[in-house]
Design a protein around this motif. Structure first.
Motif, mmCIF file in Angstrom:
data_model
loop_
_atom_site.group_PDB
_atom_site.id
_atom_site.type_symbol
_atom_site.label_atom_id
_atom_site.label_comp_id
_atom_site.label_asym_id
_atom_site.label_seq_id
_atom_site.Cartn_x
_atom_site.Cartn_y
_atom_site.Cartn_z
ATOM 1 N N UNK A 1 1.591 9.282 -6.171
ATOM 2 C CA UNK A 1 1.976 10.667 -5.932
ATOM 3 C C UNK A 1 2.989 11.149 -6.956
ATOM 4 N N UNK A 2 3.908 10.255 -7.352
ATOM 5 C CA UNK A 2 4.964 10.634 -8.280
ATOM 6 C C UNK A 2 4.536 10.521 -9.734
ATOM 7 N N UNK B 1 1.745 11.405 -11.523
ATOM 8 C CA UNK B 1 0.534 12.184 -11.842
ATOM 9 C C UNK B 1 0.344 12.224 -13.360
ATOM 10 N N UNK B 2 -0.857 11.961 -13.844
ATOM 11 C CA UNK B 2 -1.161 12.000 -15.268
ATOM 12 C C UNK B 2 -0.944 10.704 -15.999
ATOM 13 N N UNK B 3 -0.434 9.657 -15.348
ATOM 14 C CA UNK B 3 -0.221 8.355 -15.991
ATOM 15 C C UNK B 3 -1.366 7.427 -15.643
ATOM 16 N N UNK B 4 -1.496 6.363 -16.427
ATOM 17 C CA UNK B 4 -2.568 5.370 -16.209
ATOM 18 C C UNK B 4 -2.218 4.515 -14.992
ATOM 19 N N UNK B 5 -3.032 4.585 -13.921
ATOM 20 C CA UNK B 5 -2.692 3.840 -12.690
ATOM 21 C C UNK B 5 -2.927 2.326 -12.808
ATOM 22 N N UNK B 6 -3.647 1.882 -13.814
ATOM 23 C CA UNK B 6 -3.977 0.467 -13.909
ATOM 24 C C UNK B 6 -2.744 -0.403 -14.089
ATOM 25 N N UNK B 7 -1.789 0.085 -14.871
ATOM 26 C CA UNK B 7 -0.555 -0.688 -15.062
ATOM 27 C C UNK B 7 0.204 -0.841 -13.746
ATOM 28 N N UNK B 8 0.292 0.256 -13.013
ATOM 29 C CA UNK B 8 0.985 0.201 -11.719
ATOM 30 C C UNK B 8 0.249 -0.727 -10.754
ATOM 31 N N UNK B 9 -1.076 -0.712 -10.797
ATOM 32 C CA UNK B 9 -1.866 -1.548 -9.903
ATOM 33 C C UNK B 9 -1.627 -3.025 -10.182
ATOM 34 N N UNK C 1 0.827 -1.200 0.000
ATOM 35 C CA UNK C 1 0.000 0.000 0.000
ATOM 36 C C UNK C 1 0.862 1.251 0.000
ATOM 37 N N UNK C 2 1.930 1.244 0.753
ATOM 38 C CA UNK C 2 2.825 2.406 0.775
ATOM 39 C C UNK C 2 3.427 2.668 -0.599
ATOM 40 N N UNK C 3 3.853 1.586 -1.256
ATOM 41 C CA UNK C 3 4.440 1.743 -2.594
ATOM 42 C C UNK C 3 3.404 2.277 -3.579
ATOM 43 N N UNK C 4 2.190 1.810 -3.470
ATOM 44 C CA UNK C 4 1.143 2.279 -4.377
ATOM 45 C C UNK C 4 0.886 3.777 -4.188
#
Length: 503
Positions: free
Chosen positions: A296-297, A299-307, A288-291
């Motif tokens: 926060x870093x 901004x403007x990118x698609x969060x689904x890939x990171x998820x 959760x901390x990494x997410x």
């Protein structure tokens, strides 16, 4: 000195002959301690002394007001007669002898015994058995004199025999009381052992039954070094008591060690599992901390890939924890044989997690790693030494008991049941010739039962054939007596012992 004119000694009279015989009987009575055998001996000698067709012996049971007999000729089973009835009751009450030429003329005579047995009683000589204090302890009754009637000399001789019999019976009954006392003590001791470790219930009894059966089979051996061996009744009892009490020293071992089923104690395993649960939470919290940080870093990118990436990483970390815990649980189980493959525990021990105060902890402590790396069984070296100390505790305890002369070797026989012929046993590392034969018998029975017992939480039962193979390998390694083991197998000692115990 001229002996040519000396007159030959007259032959001994009937009285002298019988008095001489009484002296020999007295010796025999003083040597016999088995009550049933003694009663039969007295009855036989009484009939011979007064030349009677039959004799019976009744012992006084003062607490019940009865006379009882196990050896009344012509009767089956034990007879009990109220002291208020019959010829024997009258003699027991009065302490005086009765000599009847015709029993049917005396109203005290109970004819129903003749009816039951088909016997016709005529003459009766009944005398009390008295202690030196004059107290009546029983009655001897002779039936039907072969001379037609019993005379005063018969009465005198039977009274003399009755006095000797009273002392002999009292001593034999005292021996029986002592035997019952020992038996009760031994059985209570076995219950005390097994109450501390219910999983081994029945072990001592089974080992004792097999040890005795092995001794009896050895006596029947037609060849080999034990073909001429023999055990009397006292020696068999000595062996049985030693086998029953061979593990009594476990009373001095900590219960947690005695019943330890796995390498980690339950509370230790619970703590370890809780630590893994905290580690799982720590991994989830880190995810959760990494997410949050990446959101926060980025901004403007698609969060689904990171998820998806973070979910895969967390899944790998949690799976890794589950696999490590599963491996630990597998390592925690004891084995009968030696097992390796514990190297992975070192890698697991290098894994860490953080608690709520960000303090870092190892997943596996050095003590846990050492315990889980035990290659055989569930005990650490100190725990195994503590278990092994039960043998010394057994010897010290049994040595405090004032055993009778016939049982004096019980402590020594029990002491060596973990000794081995090649000197690798404990606690004294005795050589083969220093180990008593009875101890070697107990050792084989002990190993067999430990292998085949189905009620041990730390191991599965080994089948009969498998147990014999394991013991045979110990014989080949020079640890157990091969000749005794051969008798154990060929005499079908385990199978016969099961039949003897009714299981």
């Amino acid at each position: 000195m001229d002996v040519s004119n000396q007159q030959p000694l007259p032959p001994p009279s009937r009285r002298e002959t019988k008095l001489t015989a009484l002296l020999e009987v007295a010796k025999a009575l003083s040597a016999e301690r088995d009550l049933d055998s003694l009663l039969r001996l007295i009855m036989r000698e009484a009939a011979k002394t007064v030349e009677a067709e039959r004799c019976s012996l009744f012992v006084l049971d003062a607490t019940r007001g009865e006379l009882w007999s196990r050896v009344a000729q012509g009767a089956k089973g034990e007879i009990r007669v109220p002291i208020s009835q019959g010829i024997v009751g009258a003699v027991a009450r009065s302490g005086e002898a009765l000599n009847l030429d015709d029993a049917y003329q005396d109203p005290r005579f109970q004819r129903d015994w003749d009816v039951k047995t088909g016997y016709r009683t005529r003459s009766v000589l009944c005398v009390p058995m008295k202690r030196t204090t004059g107290e009546v302890t029983g009655v001897i009754q002779a039936l039907n004199s072969t001379k037609g009637r019993f005379d005063a000399e018969d009465e005198e001789l039977l009274l003399a025999l009755g006095g000797q019999a009273a002392s002999a019976v009292e001593n034999a009954m005292l021996s029986e009381d002592i035997a019952r006392l020992f038996e009760g003590f031994v059985q209570a001791s076995v219950m005390a052992i097994e109450s501390r470790d219910p999983s081994t219930a029945g072990h001592s009894g089974r080992v004792a039954t097999m040890s005795v059966a092995l001794a009896e089979a050895a006596e029947q051996s037609p060849s080999g070094p034990y073909r001429d061996i023999g055990f009397n009744r006292e020696q068999i009892q000595e062996l049985r008591y030693a086998a029953l009490l061979h593990d009594f020293g476990k009373i001095g071992v900590r219960e947690s060690v005695l019943v330890k089923a796995e390498k980690l104690y339950p509370q230790e395993l619970a703590l370890l599992v809780s630590r893994f649960e905290i580690a799982r939470k720590d991994r989830q919290f880190g995810s959760m901390q990494r997410r949050l940080e990446r959101m926060r870093l980025a901004v403007g990118t698609d969060p689904s890939d990171m998820e998806r990436e973070e979910e895969l990483r967390l899944a790998r970390e949690l799976k890794e924890l589950d696999e490590m815990l599963s491996f630990i649980l597998e390592c925690n189980r004891p084995t009968v044989g030696i097992r390796g493959g514990f190297e992975r525990l070192t890698a697991i021990a290098e894994n860490t997690f953080s608690d709520s105060k960000d303090k870092v902890h190892q997943l596996l402590t050095p003590n846990e790693q050492a315990a889980l790396s035990i290659s055989q069984g569930s005990l650490s070296s100190p725990e195994r030494r503590e278990i092994e100390s039960h043998v010394t505790h057994t010897f010290r305890f049994l040595s405090q008991i004032p055993w009778t002369r016939s049982l004096k070797r019980v402590p020594e026989i029990a002491y060596g049941h973990h000794e081995r012929l090649d000197g690798t046993g404990y606690p004294r590392a005795l050589a083969a010739e220093e180990i008593p034969l009875q101890t070697k018998m107990i050792s084989i029975a002990d190993v067999y039962d430990a292998l085949t017992a189905s009620d041990r939480p730390y191991k599965h039962a080994v089948a009969h054939e498998g147990a014999l193979e394991i013991i045979a390998s110990e014989v080949k390694r020079g640890k157990l007596d091969g000749d005794l083991f051969k008798i154990f197998v060929e005499g079908k000692v385990p199978q016969n012992s099961l039949k003897r115990r009714g299981t």
